[in-house]
Design a protein around this motif. Structure first.
Motif, short mmCIF file in Angstrom:
data_model
loop_
_atom_site.label_atom_id
_atom_site.label_comp_id
_atom_site.label_asym_id
_atom_site.label_seq_id
_atom_site.Cartn_x
_atom_site.Cartn_y
_atom_site.Cartn_z
N SER A 1 -0.40 8.22 4.09
CA SER A 1 -1.95 7.94 4.18
C SER A 1 -2.33 6.42 3.86
N MET A 2 -1.68 5.94 2.74
CA MET A 2 -1.87 4.59 2.47
C MET A 2 -1.51 3.53 3.64
N ALA B 1 0.83 -1.09 0.08
CA ALA B 1 -0.03 0.08 -0.19
C ALA B 1 0.81 1.19 -0.19
N GLU B 2 1.87 1.25 0.85
CA GLU B 2 2.77 2.39 0.95
C GLU B 2 3.53 2.85 -0.58
N THR B 3 3.87 1.73 -1.20
CA THR B 3 4.37 1.80 -2.43
C THR B 3 3.44 2.42 -3.55
N PHE B 4 2.15 2.07 -3.31
CA PHE B 4 1.17 2.75 -4.20
C PHE B 4 0.92 4.13 -3.91
N GLY B 5 1.18 4.57 -2.78
CA GLY B 5 0.93 6.00 -2.28
C GLY B 5 2.01 6.87 -2.89
N PHE B 6 3.05 6.37 -3.43
CA PHE B 6 4.26 7.38 -3.85
C PHE B 6 4.63 8.15 -2.77
N ARG B 7 5.18 9.12 -2.86
CA ARG B 7 5.82 9.79 -1.98
C ARG B 7 4.91 10.76 -1.08
N GLN B 8 3.89 11.41 -1.93
CA GLN B 8 2.95 12.50 -1.24
C GLN B 8 2.04 11.58 -0.40
N ALA C 1 -16.72 -6.78 -4.20
CA ALA C 1 -17.43 -5.40 -4.25
C ALA C 1 -17.35 -4.73 -2.89
N ARG C 2 -17.71 -5.46 -1.76
CA ARG C 2 -17.84 -4.77 -0.51
C ARG C 2 -16.11 -4.47 -0.11
N ARG C 3 -15.32 -5.38 -0.48
CA ARG C 3 -13.71 -5.20 -0.33
C ARG C 3 -13.61 -3.53 -1.14
N GLU C 4 -13.83 -3.36 -1.89
CA GLU C 4 -13.61 -2.01 -2.72
C GLU C 4 -14.16 -0.92 -2.14
N ALA C 5 -15.49 -1.21 -1.63
CA ALA C 5 -16.37 -0.13 -0.98
C ALA C 5 -15.79 0.04 0.20
N HIS C 6 -15.18 -0.63 1.18
CA HIS C 6 -14.59 -0.76 2.41
C HIS C 6 -13.31 0.43 2.36
N LEU C 7 -12.63 -0.08 1.33
CA LEU C 7 -11.33 0.95 1.15
C LEU C 7 -11.80 2.31 0.86
N PHE C 8 -12.65 2.51 -0.14
CA PHE C 8 -12.83 3.88 -0.47
C PHE C 8 -13.81 4.54 0.41
N GLY C 9 -14.68 3.92 1.13
CA GLY C 9 -15.38 4.67 2.21
C GLY C 9 -14.44 4.84 3.48
N ARG D 1 -4.93 5.26 -7.51
CA ARG D 1 -3.72 4.50 -6.79
C ARG D 1 -4.68 3.60 -5.90
N LEU D 2 -5.70 3.99 -5.41
CA LEU D 2 -6.55 3.27 -4.12
C LEU D 2 -7.14 2.28 -5.08
N GLY D 3 -7.72 2.69 -6.22
CA GLY D 3 -8.23 1.51 -7.16
C GLY D 3 -7.55 0.55 -7.34
N ALA D 4 -6.26 0.72 -7.75
CA ALA D 4 -5.26 -0.17 -8.09
C ALA D 4 -5.18 -1.15 -6.97
#
Length: 371
Positions: free
Chosen positions: A88-89, A77-84, A107-115, A176-179
């Protein structure tokens, strides 16, 4: 004509700037020019080795504090967040452990993360700007409202903060969160690639990342953006290389004697501002040598470590930096040794030069530190 105003970078009352140092050849260009290629290569490899094992040690501590699988997921997750958005990731991964996410459907896993990231605040109708985004948001909300009371962070001080400025559209935190959600849906495969040292990492990881698909995020930058016609990769080659160099190989080095050698053979990635500044500081206008010593990934990592230890710690514009005088004592004296499962520690010459105290790198058990 366009009016232009030149503003000072900072005043003396404000102290040194909190941004990157000015790009100009440093005093260290002189002693480095006197070193032969083998000595420069040894210096960069030692700096890269120290950086590599700091990452490996951090992963080990994370695994001990939680569990190995969660440490891998947080690292990813950290690598997906890049430096900025790295921190947060990390926070998001801590609040959504992979072992709990895997109990949910996709579906719920994705909603869980975005929410839980705070990206589902308004109604789908108000947020959508296209039929595609409206459909996707409604699908997220269909699952989010069921878990929202137990998951949503209501305290504003604990909300995850995201940085979207100074990021390319492809790297917007929502994308990035979608990825990351797509990777979580195929997590057992990623975990197997990390934990099996017999697998040829680069080839297998490239194949794995190419197989990740998402019907929405391959054509959108944000939750409410208009679609783009051309399909976009969820994880580009540069990010794949950073995942290998910053996560996979540091994770595998405690399990495989070949991880460090594989790391040394990785080709370098694209240039960035800190790397360009490091090259200019160390090699000045010698572009041929700058190219030669930034071809490989570990060389780039060594340059960044030196830049961090010296350039970012120095506020005298090179005048008081200890690196030029101390690097003259190197002369290959800190030769890099193979590393693997059986390792002990010895003082890192790079970090020791920077701070005048011993830090640790690695050396195979049974060998003595170089003089």
């Amino acid at each position: 004509r366009v009016r232009q105003v030149r503003l000072p970078q900072y005043s003396g009352l404000q102290g040194p700037p909190d941004f990157l140092p000015e790009a100009f050849p440093g005093r260290c260009t002189t002693p480095l020019r006197r070193m032969n290629d083998e000595e420069v290569a040894s210096l960069l490899a030692a700096a890269a080795q120290f950086r590599f094992h700091r990452k490996s040690e951090r992963l080990r501590i994370m695994a001990r504090a939680t569990d190995p699988v969660q440490a891998l997921f947080q690292g990813m997750a950290e690598t997906f967040g890049f430096r900025q958005n790295r921190t947060s990731m990390a926070i998001l991964a801590q609040r959504n452990p992979i072992r709990l996410l895997l109990r949910e459907g996709e579906a719920r896993r994705e909603a869980h993360l975005f929410g839980s990231a705070g990206f589902l605040c308004g109604s789908p109708a108000a947020e959508s700007v296209s039929p595609e985004s409206g459909t996707y948001l409604r699908a997220l909300w269909e699952e989010w409202w069921k878990v929202r009371p137990d998951v949503e962070v209501r305290d504003p001080q604990r909300a995850v903060s995201w940085v979207s400025r100074e990021t390319r559209p492809h790297n917007h935190p929502q994308r990035r969160l979608g990825a990351l959600a797509s990777l979580a849906n195929r997590w057992p495969e990623a975990q197997a690639l990390c934990e099996d040292p017999r697998i040829a990492p680069e080839r297998e990881w490239h194949r794995y990342f190419a197989s990740l698909r998402h019907s929405y995020w391959e054509h959108h930058f944000t939750l409410n953006s208009a679609p783009v016609e051309k399909r976009m990769k969820l994880i580009g080659r540069e990010r794949q290389r950073d995942i290998l160099g910053n996560l996979v190989y540091p994770w595998q080095v405690a399990r495989s004697d070949s991880a460090w050698e594989s790391f040394l053979q990785m080709r370098g990635g694209g240039s960035n501002r800190p790397l360009r500044r490091a090259l200019l500081r160390l090699f000045g206008e010698d572009t041929a040598r700058a190219r030669e010593f930034s071809r490989l990934y570990h060389q780039q990592q060594g340059l960044l470590q030196i830049y961090r230890d010296f350039c970012l710690e120095d506020h005298s514009e090179c005048a008081e930096c200890p690196f030029p005088e101390q690097v003259m004592q190197w002369k290959g004296g800190g030769a890099v040794h193979p590393v693997g499962k059986n390792v002990t520690t010895f003082p890192s010459p790079v970090r020791s030069l920077a701070h005048g105290r011993h830090r640790t790198s690695r050396l195979p058990v049974g060998e003595s530190p170089p003089d």
